[in-house]
Design a protein around this motif. Structure first.
Motif, PDB file in Angstrom:
ATOM      1  N   ASN A 103       0.850  -1.182   0.000  1.00 30.76           N
ATOM      2  CA  ASN A 103       0.000   0.000   0.000  1.00 30.76           C
ATOM      3  C   ASN A 103       0.885   1.231   0.000  1.00 30.76           C
ATOM      4  O   ASN A 103       2.101   1.133   0.027  1.00 30.76           O
ATOM      5  CB  ASN A 103      -0.959  -0.002   1.196  1.00 30.76           C
ATOM      6  N   GLY A 104       0.241   2.386  -0.059  1.00 33.91           N
ATOM      7  CA  GLY A 104       0.976   3.651  -0.045  1.00 33.91           C
ATOM      8  C   GLY A 104       1.979   3.752  -1.179  1.00 33.91           C
ATOM      9  O   GLY A 104       1.727   3.298  -2.297  1.00 33.91           O
ATOM     10  N   PRO A 105       3.131   4.329  -0.908  1.00 29.29           N
ATOM     11  CA  PRO A 105       4.137   4.540  -1.951  1.00 29.29           C
ATOM     12  C   PRO A 105       4.619   3.256  -2.628  1.00 29.29           C
ATOM     13  O   PRO A 105       4.992   3.275  -3.788  1.00 29.29           O
ATOM     14  CB  PRO A 105       5.283   5.217  -1.206  1.00 29.29           C
ATOM     15  N   ALA A 106       4.587   2.137  -1.921  1.00 27.43           N
ATOM     16  CA  ALA A 106       5.047   0.877  -2.518  1.00 27.43           C
ATOM     17  C   ALA A 106       4.195   0.487  -3.728  1.00 27.43           C
ATOM     18  O   ALA A 106       4.718  -0.068  -4.706  1.00 27.43           O
ATOM     19  CB  ALA A 106       5.032  -0.238  -1.483  1.00 27.43           C
ATOM     20  N   VAL A 107       2.907   0.767  -3.670  1.00 22.15           N
ATOM     21  CA  VAL A 107       2.024   0.471  -4.802  1.00 22.15           C
ATOM     22  C   VAL A 107       2.486   1.244  -6.028  1.00 22.15           C
ATOM     23  O   VAL A 107       2.634   0.688  -7.119  1.00 22.15           O
ATOM     24  CB  VAL A 107       0.556   0.829  -4.473  1.00 22.15           C
ATOM     25  N   PHE A 108       2.731   2.536  -5.855  1.00 18.80           N
ATOM     26  CA  PHE A 108       3.103   3.387  -6.983  1.00 18.80           C
ATOM     27  C   PHE A 108       4.514   3.099  -7.471  1.00 18.80           C
ATOM     28  O   PHE A 108       4.783   3.181  -8.669  1.00 18.80           O
ATOM     29  CB  PHE A 108       2.905   4.855  -6.616  1.00 18.80           C
ATOM     30  N   ALA A 109       5.408   2.726  -6.586  1.00 18.69           N
ATOM     31  CA  ALA A 109       6.754   2.334  -6.998  1.00 18.69           C
ATOM     32  C   ALA A 109       6.685   1.077  -7.867  1.00 18.69           C
ATOM     33  O   ALA A 109       7.361   0.987  -8.897  1.00 18.69           O
ATOM     34  CB  ALA A 109       7.639   2.103  -5.778  1.00 18.69           C
ATOM     35  N   ASP A 110       5.857   0.111  -7.479  1.00 18.17           N
ATOM     36  CA  ASP A 110       5.700  -1.116  -8.268  1.00 18.17           C
ATOM     37  C   ASP A 110       5.034  -0.836  -9.613  1.00 18.17           C
ATOM     38  O   ASP A 110       5.434  -1.393 -10.638  1.00 18.17           O
ATOM     39  CB  ASP A 110       4.893  -2.158  -7.496  1.00 18.17           C
ATOM     40  N   ILE A 111       4.020   0.019  -9.621  1.00 20.83           N
ATOM     41  CA  ILE A 111       3.361   0.377 -10.879  1.00 20.83           C
ATOM     42  C   ILE A 111       4.375   1.024 -11.821  1.00 20.83           C
ATOM     43  O   ILE A 111       4.457   0.676 -13.001  1.00 20.83           O
ATOM     44  CB  ILE A 111       2.164   1.320 -10.638  1.00 20.83           C
ATOM     45  N   LYS A 117      -7.502  11.994  -9.405  1.00 18.97           N
ATOM     46  CA  LYS A 117      -6.562  12.926  -8.792  1.00 18.97           C
ATOM     47  C   LYS A 117      -5.545  12.250  -7.865  1.00 18.97           C
ATOM     48  O   LYS A 117      -4.338  12.469  -8.023  1.00 18.97           O
ATOM     49  CB  LYS A 117      -7.327  14.025  -8.036  1.00 18.97           C
ATOM     50  N   PRO A 118      -5.963  11.429  -6.903  1.00 21.35           N
ATOM     51  CA  PRO A 118      -4.971  10.840  -5.990  1.00 21.35           C
ATOM     52  C   PRO A 118      -3.934   9.969  -6.702  1.00 21.35           C
ATOM     53  O   PRO A 118      -2.741  10.032  -6.394  1.00 21.35           O
ATOM     54  CB  PRO A 118      -5.811   9.993  -5.025  1.00 21.35           C
ATOM     55  N   GLY A 119      -4.389   9.179  -7.655  1.00 26.91           N
ATOM     56  CA  GLY A 119      -3.452   8.323  -8.377  1.00 26.91           C
ATOM     57  C   GLY A 119      -2.441   9.112  -9.174  1.00 26.91           C
ATOM     58  O   GLY A 119      -1.254   8.775  -9.203  1.00 26.91           O
ATOM     59  N   ALA A 120      -2.904  10.175  -9.840  1.00 28.51           N
ATOM     60  CA  ALA A 120      -1.987  11.008 -10.621  1.00 28.51           C
ATOM     61  C   ALA A 120      -1.002  11.728  -9.699  1.00 28.51           C
ATOM     62  O   ALA A 120       0.199  11.750  -9.965  1.00 28.51           O
ATOM     63  CB  ALA A 120      -2.766  12.014 -11.460  1.00 28.51           C
ATOM     64  N   GLN A 121      -1.506  12.302  -8.627  1.00 26.83           N
ATOM     65  CA  GLN A 121      -0.628  13.046  -7.716  1.00 26.83           C
ATOM     66  C   GLN A 121       0.409  12.140  -7.049  1.00 26.83           C
ATOM     67  O   GLN A 121       1.554  12.529  -6.876  1.00 26.83           O
ATOM     68  CB  GLN A 121      -1.443  13.763  -6.654  1.00 26.83           C
ATOM     69  N   GLN A 122      -0.008  10.933  -6.681  1.00 30.11           N
ATOM     70  CA  GLN A 122       0.913  10.028  -6.007  1.00 30.11           C
ATOM     71  C   GLN A 122       1.764   9.212  -6.979  1.00 30.11           C
ATOM     72  O   GLN A 122       2.898   8.863  -6.666  1.00 30.11           O
ATOM     73  CB  GLN A 122       0.134   9.073  -5.098  1.00 30.11           C
ATOM     74  N   GLY A 123       1.208   8.901  -8.149  1.00 27.34           N
ATOM     75  CA  GLY A 123       1.902   8.027  -9.080  1.00 27.34           C
ATOM     76  C   GLY A 123       2.854   8.709 -10.034  1.00 27.34           C
ATOM     77  O   GLY A 123       3.916   8.168 -10.352  1.00 27.34           O
ATOM     78  N   VAL A 145       5.581   3.862 -32.651  1.00 23.32           N
ATOM     79  CA  VAL A 145       4.809   3.335 -31.538  1.00 23.32           C
ATOM     80  C   VAL A 145       5.121   4.150 -30.297  1.00 23.32           C
ATOM     81  O   VAL A 145       6.262   4.428 -29.994  1.00 23.32           O
ATOM     82  CB  VAL A 145       5.152   1.848 -31.296  1.00 23.32           C
ATOM     83  N   PHE A 146       4.088   4.534 -29.560  1.00 26.30           N
ATOM     84  CA  PHE A 146       4.239   5.321 -28.348  1.00 26.30           C
ATOM     85  C   PHE A 146       3.693   4.556 -27.152  1.00 26.30           C
ATOM     86  O   PHE A 146       2.665   3.903 -27.253  1.00 26.30           O
ATOM     87  CB  PHE A 146       3.437   6.625 -28.430  1.00 26.30           C
ATOM     88  N   ALA A 147       4.371   4.674 -26.036  1.00 25.70           N
ATOM     89  CA  ALA A 147       3.804   4.217 -24.758  1.00 25.70           C
ATOM     90  C   ALA A 147       3.559   5.479 -23.957  1.00 25.70           C
ATOM     91  O   ALA A 147       4.488   6.159 -23.578  1.00 25.70           O
ATOM     92  CB  ALA A 147       4.775   3.310 -24.026  1.00 25.70           C
ATOM     93  N   ILE A 148       2.316   5.791 -23.765  1.00 22.33           N
ATOM     94  CA  ILE A 148       1.970   7.037 -23.106  1.00 22.33           C
ATOM     95  C   ILE A 148       1.359   6.741 -21.744  1.00 22.33           C
ATOM     96  O   ILE A 148       0.399   5.985 -21.645  1.00 22.33           O
ATOM     97  CB  ILE A 148       0.988   7.872 -23.952  1.00 22.33           C
ATOM     98  N   ALA A 149       1.951   7.328 -20.737  1.00 21.31           N
ATOM     99  CA  ALA A 149       1.411   7.140 -19.386  1.00 21.31           C
ATOM    100  C   ALA A 149       0.222   8.043 -19.219  1.00 21.31           C
ATOM    101  O   ALA A 149       0.285   9.237 -19.437  1.00 21.31           O
ATOM    102  CB  ALA A 149       2.458   7.491 -18.345  1.00 21.31           C
ATOM    103  N   GLY A 150      -0.856   7.479 -18.836  1.00 19.48           N
ATOM    104  CA  GLY A 150      -2.045   8.244 -18.514  1.00 19.48           C
ATOM    105  C   GLY A 150      -2.211   8.293 -17.011  1.00 19.48           C
ATOM    106  O   GLY A 150      -1.253   8.178 -16.262  1.00 19.48           O
ATOM    107  N   VAL A 151      -3.401   8.423 -16.605  1.00 20.57           N
ATOM    108  CA  VAL A 151      -3.698   8.508 -15.184  1.00 20.57           C
ATOM    109  C   VAL A 151      -3.577   7.136 -14.548  1.00 20.57           C
ATOM    110  O   VAL A 151      -4.009   6.147 -15.125  1.00 20.57           O
ATOM    111  CB  VAL A 151      -5.124   9.041 -14.981  1.00 20.57           C
ATOM    112  N   ILE A 152      -2.970   7.076 -13.391  1.00 14.48           N
ATOM    113  CA  ILE A 152      -2.921   5.824 -12.636  1.00 14.48           C
ATOM    114  C   ILE A 152      -4.168   5.780 -11.793  1.00 14.48           C
ATOM    115  O   ILE A 152      -4.448   6.687 -11.031  1.00 14.48           O
ATOM    116  CB  ILE A 152      -1.688   5.794 -11.721  1.00 14.48           C
ATOM    117  N   ASP A 153      -4.937   4.727 -11.937  1.00 12.43           N
ATOM    118  CA  ASP A 153      -6.159   4.587 -11.180  1.00 12.43           C
ATOM    119  C   ASP A 153      -6.034   3.360 -10.299  1.00 12.43           C
ATOM    120  O   ASP A 153      -5.804   2.271 -10.776  1.00 12.43           O
ATOM    121  CB  ASP A 153      -7.346   4.429 -12.135  1.00 12.43           C
ATOM    122  N   ARG A 154      -6.120   3.559  -8.970  1.00 14.47           N
ATOM    123  CA  ARG A 154      -5.978   2.424  -8.074  1.00 14.47           C
ATOM    124  C   ARG A 154      -7.234   1.662  -8.117  1.00 14.47           C
ATOM    125  O   ARG A 154      -8.016   1.291  -7.570  1.00 14.47           O
ATOM    126  CB  ARG A 154      -5.664   2.873  -6.646  1.00 14.47           C
TER     127      ARG A 154
END
Length: 161
Positions: free
Chosen positions: A9-17, A70-76, A152-161
């Motif tokens: 949970n927390g930052p570990a989720v976003f680091a893994d993503i 918003k939370p996913g984008a701000q944290q991710g 080919v592009f890999a575009i990061a969009g919003v991270i949604d938990r």
């Protein structure tokens, strides 16, 4: 049987993503390395992780404290930005000096102006060190090379938990 997923949970989720996102990009780049399909990894702008100054009208459309994105984008996004590999395009700030509205909703979608700015950024940054199309031949061992030439592009969009 599906293997168990480690609890995090927390930052570990976003680091893994971010690590999975980066690894996927490198694998896509390797898959397309035949020279037939140039590859560019792009981190696109998001209104919840920006230094852009929004007009009052655009704020009403683009920013929503209750947005589920918003939370996913701000944290991710900080993790995504840190994991960009060399040669990737960090396009996070391409809207910073644009005065016209660039967002059409409170998720991540762009106006025509925003799409044009992102397309221009891609075009100006695309790889130029690839062989000419005349010299490119489809690989017999790489099934992706049978596709028509494209960027080919890999575009990061919003991270949604």
């Amino acid at each position: 049987m599906t293997p168990k997923v480690k609890a995090r949970n927390g930052p570990a989720v976003f680091a893994d993503i971010a690590a999975n996102w980066s690894s996927s990009s490198m694998l896509m780049g390797q898959l397309l390395a035949s020279g037939v399909h140039p590859y560019m990894h792009v981190l696109q702008p998001n209104q919840y992780y920006t230094t852009r100054a929004f007009s009052e009208d655009e704020k009403k459309v683009a920013l929503n404290d209750g947005s589920p994105f918003k939370p996913g984008a701000q944290q991710g996004y900080p993790f995504l930005e840190k994991t960009l590999e060399p040669g990737a395009l960090n396009a996070l700030h391409i809207f910073d000096h644009e005065r016209a509205p660039v967002y059409i909703d409170d998720c991540c979608h762009y106006t025509l102006t925003g799409n044009r700015l992102l397309a221009d950024c891609h075009r100006q940054s695309r790889p130029t060190n690839h062989a000419s199309r005349a010299r490119m031949r489809p690989s017999t061992t790489n099934p992706v090379s049978a596709l028509p030439p494209m960027l080919v592009f890999a575009i990061a969009g919003v991270i949604d938990r």
